[in-house]
Design an enzyme around this catalytic site. Structure first.
Site, PDB file in Angstrom:
ATOM      1  N   ASP A  63       0.837  -1.196   0.000  1.00 32.68           N
ATOM      2  CA  ASP A  63       0.000   0.000   0.000  1.00 32.68           C
ATOM      3  C   ASP A  63       0.872   1.246   0.000  1.00 32.68           C
ATOM      4  O   ASP A  63       1.606   1.503   0.940  1.00 32.68           O
ATOM      5  CB  ASP A  63      -0.912   0.020   1.233  1.00 32.68           C
ATOM      6  N   ASP A  69      -4.863  10.340  -1.774  1.00 33.53           N
ATOM      7  CA  ASP A  69      -5.318   9.598  -0.586  1.00 33.53           C
ATOM      8  C   ASP A  69      -5.461  10.554   0.592  1.00 33.53           C
ATOM      9  O   ASP A  69      -6.451  10.527   1.333  1.00 33.53           O
ATOM     10  CB  ASP A  69      -4.260   8.552  -0.165  1.00 33.53           C
ATOM     11  N   GLU A  91      -8.193   4.463   6.811  1.00 31.57           N
ATOM     12  CA  GLU A  91      -6.976   3.802   6.321  1.00 31.57           C
ATOM     13  C   GLU A  91      -5.791   4.760   6.371  1.00 31.57           C
ATOM     14  O   GLU A  91      -4.647   4.343   6.550  1.00 31.57           O
ATOM     15  CB  GLU A  91      -7.181   3.310   4.869  1.00 31.57           C
ATOM     16  N   GLU A  92      -6.073   6.044   6.244  1.00 34.52           N
ATOM     17  CA  GLU A  92      -4.997   7.033   6.143  1.00 34.52           C
ATOM     18  C   GLU A  92      -4.527   7.600   7.482  1.00 34.52           C
ATOM     19  O   GLU A  92      -3.786   8.575   7.507  1.00 34.52           O
ATOM     20  CB  GLU A  92      -5.432   8.171   5.211  1.00 34.52           C
ATOM     21  N   ASP A 110     -12.246   3.863   4.002  1.00 34.70           N
ATOM     22  CA  ASP A 110     -11.090   3.851   3.106  1.00 34.70           C
ATOM     23  C   ASP A 110     -11.367   5.023   2.164  1.00 34.70           C
ATOM     24  O   ASP A 110     -12.167   4.905   1.234  1.00 34.70           O
ATOM     25  CB  ASP A 110     -11.026   2.519   2.337  1.00 34.70           C
ATOM     26  N   LEU A 112      -9.843   6.545  -0.212  1.00 33.30           N
ATOM     27  CA  LEU A 112      -9.600   6.382  -1.652  1.00 33.30           C
ATOM     28  C   LEU A 112      -9.059   4.994  -1.927  1.00 33.30           C
ATOM     29  O   LEU A 112      -7.851   4.757  -1.861  1.00 33.30           O
ATOM     30  CB  LEU A 112      -8.635   7.464  -2.163  1.00 33.30           C
ATOM     31  N   ASP A 113      -9.961   4.090  -2.230  1.00 35.76           N
ATOM     32  CA  ASP A 113      -9.563   2.714  -2.539  1.00 35.76           C
ATOM     33  C   ASP A 113      -9.061   2.634  -3.984  1.00 35.76           C
ATOM     34  O   ASP A 113      -9.594   3.304  -4.865  1.00 35.76           O
ATOM     35  CB  ASP A 113     -10.763   1.779  -2.365  1.00 35.76           C
ATOM     36  N   GLU A 275     -12.816  -2.179   4.536  1.00 32.08           N
ATOM     37  CA  GLU A 275     -13.001  -2.715   3.181  1.00 32.08           C
ATOM     38  C   GLU A 275     -13.957  -3.920   3.226  1.00 32.08           C
ATOM     39  O   GLU A 275     -15.059  -3.887   2.680  1.00 32.08           O
ATOM     40  CB  GLU A 275     -11.655  -3.108   2.551  1.00 32.08           C
TER      41      GLU A 275
HETATM   42  O1  F6P Z   1      -6.964  -1.491  -1.280  1.00 34.35           O
HETATM   43  C1  F6P Z   1      -6.098  -2.398  -1.816  1.00 34.35           C
HETATM   44  C2  F6P Z   1      -6.237  -2.604  -3.317  1.00 34.35           C
HETATM   45  O2  F6P Z   1      -5.771  -1.504  -4.064  1.00 34.35           O
HETATM   46  C3  F6P Z   1      -7.652  -2.974  -3.799  1.00 34.35           C
HETATM   47  O3  F6P Z   1      -8.365  -1.884  -4.297  1.00 34.35           O
HETATM   48  C4  F6P Z   1      -7.375  -4.012  -4.880  1.00 34.35           C
HETATM   49  O4  F6P Z   1      -8.413  -4.971  -4.931  1.00 34.35           O
HETATM   50  C5  F6P Z   1      -6.080  -4.646  -4.458  1.00 34.35           C
HETATM   51  O5  F6P Z   1      -5.426  -3.740  -3.599  1.00 34.35           O
HETATM   52  C6  F6P Z   1      -5.182  -4.964  -5.632  1.00 34.35           C
HETATM   53  O6  F6P Z   1      -4.220  -5.852  -5.239  1.00 34.35           O
HETATM   54  P1  F6P Z   1      -3.018  -6.354  -6.224  1.00 34.35           P
HETATM   55  O7  F6P Z   1      -2.007  -5.236  -6.208  1.00 34.35           O
HETATM   56  O8  F6P Z   1      -2.517  -7.609  -5.618  1.00 34.35           O
HETATM   57  O9  F6P Z   1      -3.602  -6.556  -7.599  1.00 34.35           O
HETATM   58 MN    MN Z   2      -8.364   0.160  -0.339  1.00 36.95          MN
END
Ligand code: F6P
Ligand code: MN
Length: 346
Positions: A63, A69, A91-92, A110, A112-113, A275
Site C-alpha cells: 500500500d 489519498d 486507512e490514512e 477507506d 480512496l480505494d 473494506e
Molecule cells: O486497497 C487495496 C487494493 O488496491 C484494492 O483496491 C485491490 O483490490 C487490491 O489492492 C489490488 O491488489 P493487487 O495489487 O494484488 O492486484
Molecule cells: Mn483500499
C-alpha cells in the site's frame, strides 16, 4: 429525465421519517455524499491538479500513500465534523480520530480505494461503514465491532460515472450522480447479485502462493467445460476493489483475495474494518455472501483497525463452495474426487 428520479436526500428522508436514530444515520450519509461529490471533481481534474498521483509515502504491504489519498482523508474528516459522528477510523490515519466525542455513531473509511490506479485513469472509490456507539462503549471499541452491528455501509465509485452503492439495511441501492447538478439519484433499487455469471476476479499472478483450497477451486474454474463445473469461466481483474465489487453487484461473478504464503500476505491484502466489513453488508443485502474462507465476514470481530483479512464475495452458492474446500483436508484435494472427471461435478 434524471430529475424524475428520487434523490439520495429524499430516499433517506422517507426511510428515516419520525425516527431520530435513523435521521442521524441519514445526516452522516448525506455529509459523506457531499464530500464524495467534491472528491469526484478533484479526481476528474486529473493531471490539472499538480501532484495528483504523486506518491508521498509507503503504508507497507504493497500500500503506497498518494497525495490524493491524503486529500480524500481530509475531505471526509472535515465533512464528518458536521455529522453526529464520534470518531473516524481511516486507512490514512494510524489511530481513530475523535470528532464529536459524545455523538452516537462512528465511521470507518477507506477514503480512496484503488489509488494505485490514479495515474491509469481507472475507477477508484471511497468505502465506508457506519456503526453505532452503544451505551458505555468508547469510540475505539465502537469501530472494532463485528460487521453485523453496522447500521449502514456503502462505497462511491469514481469512474465514467460517479455512483454510490449504499445500504441502510433495507436492501442495496444504487445512486448515480447527475453531472449537471452533482446530486445523487436512485438509478437502481434493491440490487440482487446474479447467481449464474461465470466470471471470477483474482490476482492470478499469485497462484503459486495461494493456499491449497484456493488452488483447487481455481483449477476447477479454469478447467472450464472439460472440468467439474462444465462451463467456461471468464476472468476480470481491475486491481481496484470498488470496481470489482460494483461489477459483481451489477452482473454477478466471484471475487477472491485470499491469504497467501508471501511474507506480509498471510491474511491477504485487504482490510477488515473499512473494506471487507462494509462490502460484506452490501453483498449480503443484495442476496450475496462474503467470507474469509471459513467464516462470514459479518461475524468476525476485529482486533485492530488496520488488520487484514482474506476476502471472498459473490453469490452464496459460490462462496459456500470455496468454504467447503477450506473444510476438506488438503490431501483429499489431490484425490480423484477432485479431478476434472471426479465426483464433484455440478
Ligand atoms: O486497497 C487495496 C487494493 O488496491 C484494492 O483496491 C485491490 O483490490 C487490491 O489492492 C489490488 O491488489 P493487487 O495489487 O494484488 O492486484
Ligand atoms: Mn483500499
Amino acid at each position: 429525465m434524471a430529475s424524475e428520479q428520487m434523490t439520495l436526500a429524499a430516499y433517506l428522508e422517507a426511510w428515516s421519517a419520525g425516527d431520530a436514530s435513523r435521521q442521524e444515520v441519514s445526516a452522516t450519509i448525506l455529509e459523506m455524499a457531499k464530500a464524495s461529490a467534491e472528491l469526484s471533481a478533484l479526481v476528474a481534474e486529473g493531471p490539472f491538479v499538480r501532484g495528483l498521483a504523486k506518491t508521498i509515502g509507503d503504508a507497507g504491504g504493497g500500500d503506497v500513500k498518494k497525495f490524493l489519498d491524503v486529500e480524500a482523508h481530509k475531505l471526509f474528516k472535515a465533512a464528518l465534523q458536521n455529522a453526529p459522528v464520534a470518531a473516524i477510523g481511516s486507512e490514512e490515519a494510524d489511530n481513530a480520530e475523535i470528532l464529536n466525542e459524545k455523538a452516537p455513531l462512528v465511521v470507518a473509511i477507506d477514503p480512496l480505494d484503488g489509488s494505485s490506479n490514479i495515474e491509469t485513469n481507472v475507477s477508484i472509490g471511497t468505502i465506508f461503514s457506519v456503526l453505532p456507539v452503544a451505551e458505555g462503549m468508547s469510540p475505539d471499541e465502537a469501530l472494532l465491532q463485528a460487521g453485523n452491528a453496522q447500521v449502514a455501509s456503502g462505497f462511491v465509485l469514481y469512474g465514467p460515472q460517479t455512483t454510490l452503492v449504499m445500504t441502510v439495511r433495507d436492501g442495496t441501492q444504487l445512486f448515480t450522480m447527475s453531472p449537471k447538478d452533482r446530486v445523487f439519484r436512485l438509478t437502481r433499487a434493491n440490487l440482487q447479485i446474479s447467481p449464474n455469471k461465470a466470471e471470477y476476479a483474482i490476482n492470478a499472478s499469485n497462484e503459486r502462493h495461494w493456499p491449497k483450497p484456493v488452488q483447487t477451486y481455481m483449477r476447477e474454474l479454469n478447467a472450464g467445460t472439460a472440468g467439474a463445473r462444465q462451463r467456461d469461466f471468464n476472468m476480470r481483474w481491475v486491481g481496484s476493489l470498488v470496481a470489482e465489487a460494483y461489477r459483481i453487484l451489477i452482473r454477478g461473478g466471484i471475487f477472491l483475495y485470499p491469504g497467501d504464503s508471501r511474507p506480509g500476505y498471510e491474511a491477504g491484502r485487504l482490510r477488515l474494518v473499512y473494506e471487507a466489513i462494509p462490502l460484506a453488508l452490501l453483498m449480503t443485502e443484495a442476496g450475496g455472501a462474503a467470507s474469509d474462507g471459513t467464516r462470514a465476514i459479518l461475524d468476525i470481530k476485529p482486533d485492530d483497525l488496520h488488520q487484514r483479512i482474506p476476502l471472498v464475495f459473490g453469490p452464496p452458492d459460490e462462496v459456500r463452495r470455496i468454504e467447503y474446500y477450506f473444510q476438506v483436508p488438503p490431501v483429499e484435494q489431490d484425490s480423484p474426487l477432485f479431478s476434472d472427471r471426479g465426483l464433484l461435478r455440478d
